[in-house]
Design a protein around this motif. Structure first.
Motif, PDB file in Angstrom:
ATOM      1  N   LEU A  29     -10.086  -7.518   0.232  1.00 40.94           N
ATOM      2  CA  LEU A  29      -9.330  -8.370   1.153  1.00 40.94           C
ATOM      3  C   LEU A  29      -7.830  -8.218   0.944  1.00 40.94           C
ATOM      4  N   GLY A  30      -7.407  -8.157  -0.301  1.00 39.74           N
ATOM      5  CA  GLY A  30      -5.979  -8.034  -0.591  1.00 39.74           C
ATOM      6  C   GLY A  30      -5.390  -6.700  -0.187  1.00 39.74           C
ATOM      7  N   SER A  31      -6.114  -5.624  -0.452  1.00 41.29           N
ATOM      8  CA  SER A  31      -5.569  -4.305  -0.082  1.00 41.29           C
ATOM      9  C   SER A  31      -5.547  -4.124   1.435  1.00 41.29           C
ATOM     10  N   VAL A  32      -6.560  -4.620   2.130  1.00 31.83           N
ATOM     11  CA  VAL A  32      -6.566  -4.533   3.599  1.00 31.83           C
ATOM     12  C   VAL A  32      -5.456  -5.413   4.171  1.00 31.83           C
ATOM     13  N   ALA A  33      -5.303  -6.625   3.660  1.00 31.46           N
ATOM     14  CA  ALA A  33      -4.219  -7.499   4.122  1.00 31.46           C
ATOM     15  C   ALA A  33      -2.856  -6.859   3.878  1.00 31.46           C
ATOM     16  N   THR A  34      -2.701  -6.209   2.734  1.00 32.27           N
ATOM     17  CA  THR A  34      -1.448  -5.537   2.412  1.00 32.27           C
ATOM     18  C   THR A  34      -1.140  -4.433   3.420  1.00 32.27           C
TER      19      THR A  34
END
Length: 161
Positions: free
Chosen positions: A131-136
């Motif tokens: 979730l964090g890498s996609v959001a980034t």
């Protein structure tokens, strides 16, 4: 128009600050680690500072972090954490990133983060890693579209035969 060094530094720093702020605000709102982990700080250097680099492209960011986090979880759940296993885990993560053509230097810290931090839960792959890498990547894409002349993701031209 070519950006001055000062302007490039300001644009990069503001993008990185806004991205981390957003991830941290979401985590704070939901009282947990949903989107943010320490290696994303180094990811900011690539996706905002040198966004044309092959190492900064979305597939490298997302899959590099996923692969090395999975390696860290595999190791921490099956082997004792020792200097040797820390070294092997980082090396194995690098091996897999290179083999799969998704090297992302900040992801090299993920096995250390997981193993030294005692993270054992495989849900860590979903959040904050995926979730964090996609959001980034989404936040970086939106930000770069606001800056004239910036292209992210950046498509490398294939050599013509």
């Amino acid at each position: 128009m070519k950006e001055s060094r000062l302007l490039k530094a300001v644009i990069s720093a503001v993008g990185a600050a806004l991205c981390i702020w957003t991830l941290a605000a979401v985590d704070h709102s939901f009282s947990g680690n949903w989107l943010l982990m320490a290696p994303f700080g180094a990811t900011m250097v690539l996706i905002f500072g040198v966004h044309h680099s092959p190492l900064a492209q979305p597939k490298n960011v997302v899959f590099g972090h996923l692969i090395t986090a999975a390696v860290g979880l595999l190791f921490v759940n099956t082997l004792a954490v020792t200097p040797l296993t820390l070294g092997i885990a980082v090396g194995f993560g690098l091996f897999l990133m290179l083999l799969l053509d998704v090297p992302h230097p900040p992801a090299g810290g993920n096995p250390l983060l997981l193993m030294m931090g005692g993270h054992h839960d495989w849900m860590f792959l979903l959040h904050p890693v995926l979730l964090g890498s996609v959001a980034t990547v989404i936040l970086a894409t939106c930000y770069h579209r606001l800056i004239p002349g910036h292209i992210y993701p950046y498509k490398m031209e294939e050599p013509k035969l």
